[in-house]
Scaffold this active site. Structure first.
Site, PDB file in Angstrom:
ATOM      1  N   TYR A  49       0.719  -1.401   0.172  1.00  0.00           N
ATOM      2  CA  TYR A  49       0.073   0.124  -0.248  1.00  0.00           C
ATOM      3  C   TYR A  49       0.666   1.735   0.168  1.00  0.00           C
ATOM      4  CZ  TYR A  49      -3.690  -3.645   1.698  1.00  0.00           C
ATOM      5  OH  TYR A  49      -4.459  -4.391   1.783  1.00  0.00           O
ATOM      6  N   HIS A  91      -0.310 -11.990   1.412  1.00  0.00           N
ATOM      7  CA  HIS A  91      -1.119 -11.257   0.803  1.00  0.00           C
ATOM      8  C   HIS A  91      -2.445 -11.803  -0.475  1.00  0.00           C
ATOM      9  CE1 HIS A  91      -2.125  -6.411  -0.217  1.00  0.00           C
ATOM     10  NE2 HIS A  91      -3.579  -7.250  -0.182  1.00  0.00           N
ATOM     11  N   SER A 112     -12.639  -5.042   1.943  1.00  0.00           N
ATOM     12  CA  SER A 112     -14.312  -4.423   0.655  1.00  0.00           C
ATOM     13  C   SER A 112     -15.246  -4.535   1.540  1.00  0.00           C
ATOM     14  CB  SER A 112     -13.269  -4.785  -0.467  1.00  0.00           C
ATOM     15  OG  SER A 112     -11.987  -4.303  -0.537  1.00  0.00           O
ATOM     16  N   PRO A 113     -15.806  -4.481   2.670  1.00  0.00           N
ATOM     17  CA  PRO A 113     -17.092  -4.800   3.106  1.00  0.00           C
ATOM     18  C   PRO A 113     -17.524  -3.881   2.640  1.00  0.00           C
ATOM     19  CG  PRO A 113     -15.745  -3.846   4.997  1.00  0.00           C
ATOM     20  CD  PRO A 113     -14.932  -4.313   3.989  1.00  0.00           C
ATOM     21  N   GLY A 127     -17.758  -3.228  -0.481  1.00  0.00           N
ATOM     22  CA  GLY A 127     -17.167  -3.406  -1.761  1.00  0.00           C
ATOM     23  C   GLY A 127     -16.920  -1.600  -2.496  1.00  0.00           C
ATOM     24  N   ARG A 128     -15.554  -1.538  -1.814  1.00  0.00           N
ATOM     25  CA  ARG A 128     -14.881  -0.175  -2.027  1.00  0.00           C
ATOM     26  C   ARG A 128     -15.623   0.563  -2.412  1.00  0.00           C
ATOM     27  NH1 ARG A 128      -9.884  -2.894  -3.436  1.00  0.00           N
ATOM     28  NH2 ARG A 128     -10.035  -5.269  -4.133  1.00  0.00           N
ATOM     29  N   PHE A 171     -19.078   1.435  -3.211  1.00  0.00           N
ATOM     30  CA  PHE A 171     -20.219   1.049  -4.349  1.00  0.00           C
ATOM     31  C   PHE A 171     -21.335   0.938  -2.854  1.00  0.00           C
ATOM     32  CE2 PHE A 171     -23.144  -0.095  -7.079  1.00  0.00           C
ATOM     33  CZ  PHE A 171     -22.441   0.786  -7.926  1.00  0.00           C
ATOM     34  N   ALA A 191     -22.743   5.733  -3.460  1.00  0.00           N
ATOM     35  CA  ALA A 191     -22.440   6.870  -3.448  1.00  0.00           C
ATOM     36  C   ALA A 191     -21.580   7.089  -4.937  1.00  0.00           C
ATOM     37  CB  ALA A 191     -20.647   7.501  -3.087  1.00  0.00           C
TER      38      ALA A 191
HETATM   39  N1  NAP Z   1      -6.714  -8.549   1.334  1.00  0.00           N
HETATM   40  C1  NAP Z   1      -6.183  -7.865  -0.135  1.00  0.00           C
HETATM   41  O1  NAP Z   1      -6.215  -8.766  -1.537  1.00  0.00           O
HETATM   42  C2  NAP Z   1      -7.932  -6.430   0.175  1.00  0.00           C
HETATM   43  C3  NAP Z   1      -7.905  -6.124  -0.817  1.00  0.00           C
HETATM   44  C4  NAP Z   1      -7.981  -4.852  -0.969  1.00  0.00           C
HETATM   45  C5  NAP Z   1      -8.272  -4.421   0.340  1.00  0.00           C
HETATM   46  N2  NAP Z   1      -7.684  -4.978   1.561  1.00  0.00           N
HETATM   47  C6  NAP Z   1      -8.158  -3.899   2.867  1.00  0.00           C
HETATM   48  O2  NAP Z   1      -9.094  -4.580   3.065  1.00  0.00           O
HETATM   49  C7  NAP Z   1     -10.182  -2.952   3.843  1.00  0.00           C
HETATM   50  C8  NAP Z   1     -11.384  -2.022   3.421  1.00  0.00           C
HETATM   51  O3  NAP Z   1     -10.963  -1.903   2.228  1.00  0.00           O
HETATM   52  P1  NAP Z   1     -11.489  -1.337   1.045  1.00  0.00           P
HETATM   53  O4  NAP Z   1     -10.823  -0.125   1.349  1.00  0.00           O
HETATM   54  O5  NAP Z   1     -11.063  -1.953  -0.153  1.00  0.00           O
HETATM   55  O6  NAP Z   1     -12.972  -0.773   0.837  1.00  0.00           O
HETATM   56  P2  NAP Z   1     -13.892  -0.854   1.780  1.00  0.00           P
HETATM   57  O7  NAP Z   1     -13.705  -0.372   2.779  1.00  0.00           O
HETATM   58  O8  NAP Z   1     -15.444  -1.799   0.928  1.00  0.00           O
HETATM   59  O9  NAP Z   1     -14.556   0.916   0.854  1.00  0.00           O
HETATM   60  C9  NAP Z   1     -13.728   1.552   1.225  1.00  0.00           C
HETATM   61  C10 NAP Z   1     -14.412   3.188   0.608  1.00  0.00           C
HETATM   62  O10 NAP Z   1     -15.497   3.340   1.418  1.00  0.00           O
HETATM   63  C11 NAP Z   1     -15.747   4.731   1.659  1.00  0.00           C
HETATM   64  N3  NAP Z   1     -16.540   4.504   2.795  1.00  0.00           N
HETATM   65  C12 NAP Z   1     -16.076   4.402   4.028  1.00  0.00           C
HETATM   66  N4  NAP Z   1     -16.981   4.430   4.628  1.00  0.00           N
HETATM   67  C13 NAP Z   1     -18.012   5.123   4.533  1.00  0.00           C
HETATM   68  C14 NAP Z   1     -18.828   5.350   5.355  1.00  0.00           C
HETATM   69  N5  NAP Z   1     -19.410   5.215   5.927  1.00  0.00           N
HETATM   70  N6  NAP Z   1     -19.861   6.417   3.857  1.00  0.00           N
HETATM   71  C15 NAP Z   1     -19.070   5.902   3.024  1.00  0.00           C
HETATM   72  N7  NAP Z   1     -18.610   6.291   2.316  1.00  0.00           N
HETATM   73  C16 NAP Z   1     -17.597   4.805   3.411  1.00  0.00           C
HETATM   74  C17 NAP Z   1     -14.023   4.975   1.528  1.00  0.00           C
HETATM   75  O11 NAP Z   1     -13.925   6.410   1.543  1.00  0.00           O
HETATM   76  P3  NAP Z   1     -13.148   7.521   2.511  1.00  0.00           P
HETATM   77  O12 NAP Z   1     -12.255   7.282   2.836  1.00  0.00           O
HETATM   78  O13 NAP Z   1     -13.361   9.156   1.799  1.00  0.00           O
HETATM   79  O14 NAP Z   1     -14.184   7.790   3.521  1.00  0.00           O
HETATM   80  C18 NAP Z   1     -13.728   4.227   0.483  1.00  0.00           C
HETATM   81  O15 NAP Z   1     -13.639   5.031  -0.753  1.00  0.00           O
HETATM   82  C19 NAP Z   1      -8.160  -1.656   2.700  1.00  0.00           C
HETATM   83  O16 NAP Z   1      -7.874  -0.513   3.672  1.00  0.00           O
HETATM   84  C20 NAP Z   1      -7.414  -3.344   3.234  1.00  0.00           C
HETATM   85  O17 NAP Z   1      -6.666  -2.882   4.418  1.00  0.00           O
HETATM   86  C21 NAP Z   1      -7.554  -5.911   0.987  1.00  0.00           C
END
Ligand code: NAP
Length: 342
Positions: free
Chosen positions: A64, A133, A212-213, A215-216, A218, A222
């Site tokens: 990252y 990973h 990505s709980p 959905g990143r 989605f 938003a």
């Molecule tokens: N093992 C793997 O291969 C892998 C792959 C992907 C991710 N990950 C890990 O999983 C973590 C979480 O996944 P992710 O970051 O991909 O996706 P996520 O948690 O599903 O979504 C993150 C996105 O949602 C927005 N968000 C979060 N809370 C919100 C809310 N309450 N209201 C509106 N928007 C909100 C964030 O924007 P803002 O920052 O603007 O709030 C960001 O753009 C990562 O940080 C990483 O540590 C691991």
């Protein structure tokens, strides 16, 4: 801003032998890369809010920001080492001179070097949870997990984790050395893990860490306008689910989430997070989802999801969604567990 104290979330045990950690963790990835620019002061304030809210599993990876995310966490860890269970990952190699270069490395010499670099950047003596990973099927799991187990014996790592492995791979690895956590994508939109990884984790007592709980992002609603909200440099512009007609189709699928959110006086994001917790209960599994955000208010909104209970009728409304999602999880699915299950 309200002065009322922040309510701490409840705790669960990490694996069968690990510490008790908050039932929701924090993904730090988006602070450094992938989802647009970061305001550093706001991101530091968000990190402080994690410990205040009882969010103790902090998730990063060496790729990252090519190490920048681990470095960003170092001052926070120096201040809060005893309160935090720090997870990082190795296995995806990048090159400074070629931003698009990625190689999966699971060999023992690479692992030995990677752990030293992560410890240095994080400024800590021991990594609480060290994940592989991605899996390179050319390298025997016995070699990779054997090398990871040596790190435990050397005191550099406490617990081992894997990411994006199949149920069969999890079982094979667990026979080499106990695996404490499995981290893979799991959300209302992404449920392929329920085929084999989730049942295997439940059987072995492995904690599941859904990444990505939201959905990143989605699932927060938003991206209603065909993903037009994405700024330049945001890697979701390349994600099949965020683009063109797929985004339109997928935004329409959120209707039941919006309806349920309104009924609970909650946000759509909270309903998506509550769903993962409750879906895990169906499988008899402990989960610690790790939503990522750069904003304190959203972190607190997300922890509020741990106090929401969805009814059987509400769960039934959400049940068919994953099967209707347009587009894959990644533009190239070849390194995912789903690809090796087919
Ligand atoms: N093992 C793997 O291969 C892998 C792959 C992907 C991710 N990950 C890990 O999983 C973590 C979480 O996944 P992710 O970051 O991909 O996706 P996520 O948690 O599903 O979504 C993150 C996105 O949602 C927005 N968000 C979060 N809370 C919100 C809310 N309450 N209201 C509106 N928007 C909100 C964030 O924007 P803002 O920052 O603007 O709030 C960001 O753009 C990562 O940080 C990483 O540590 C691991």
């Amino acid at each position: 801003m309200s002065n009322s104290p922040i309510e701490k979330i409840s705790t669960v045990r990490l694996g069968t032998e690990g510490p008790r950690i908050g039932v929701q963790g924090f993904g730090a990835m988006g602070i450094s890369e992938f989802y647009g620019d970061t305001d550093e002061a706001a991101a530091r304030d968000t990190l402080e809010a994690t410990v205040e809210a009882g969010v103790t599993l902090i998730d990063t990876a060496d790729i990252y920001g090519s190490g920048a995310n681990e470095e960003f966490l170092a001052p926070f860890l120096a201040a809060h080492r005893d309160e935090v269970t720090l997870a990082t990952k190795f296995a995806i190699e990048r090159r400074a001179d070629d931003p698009s270069y990625r190689a999966i490395r699971n060999d023992a010499p690479y692992i030995k070097k990677a752990v030293e670099a992560s410890l240095r950047r994080l400024g800590i003596d021991v990594i609480d949870l060290y994940y592989m990973h991605r899996r390179d099927p050319q390298v025997p799991l016995a070699e990779s997990v054997g090398a990871m187990a040596e790190l435990v014996q050397e005191g550099k790592v406490k617990y081992l984790g894997l990411s994006e492995v199949t149920g069969a791979e999890l079982r094979e690895a667990h026979a080499v050395h106990p695996i404490t956590a499995l981290q893979s994508e799991w959300s209302v939109f992404s449920r392929d893990v329920e085929r084999s990884a989730v049942p295997a984790a439940a059987e072995l007592g492995v904690t599941f860490v859904p990444y990505s709980p939201l959905g990143r992002g989605f699932l927060t609603g938003a991206f209603a306008d065909a993903g037009k909200e994405l700024s330049g440099g945001d890697f979701r512009q390349l994600q099949p689910r965020f683009t063109g007609d797929n985004a339109k189709t997928n935004a329409a699928l959120l209707e039941p989430l919006h309806k349920i959110a309104a009924a609970h006086g909650a946000t759509t994001a909270q309903i998506a997070l509550a769903w993962v917790q409750q879906r895990a209960q169906v499988h008899g599994l402990t989960v610690v989802p790790i939503p990522g955000t750069r904003k304190r208010s959203r972190l607190l909104e997300n922890t509020g999801a741990t106090r929401i209970t969805l009814s059987a009728e509400e769960l039934a409304l959400l049940e068919p969604i994953a099967g209707q999602v347009a587009g894959d999880r990644y533009p190239d699915m070849s390194s995912t567990s789903a690809a090796r299950e087919q």
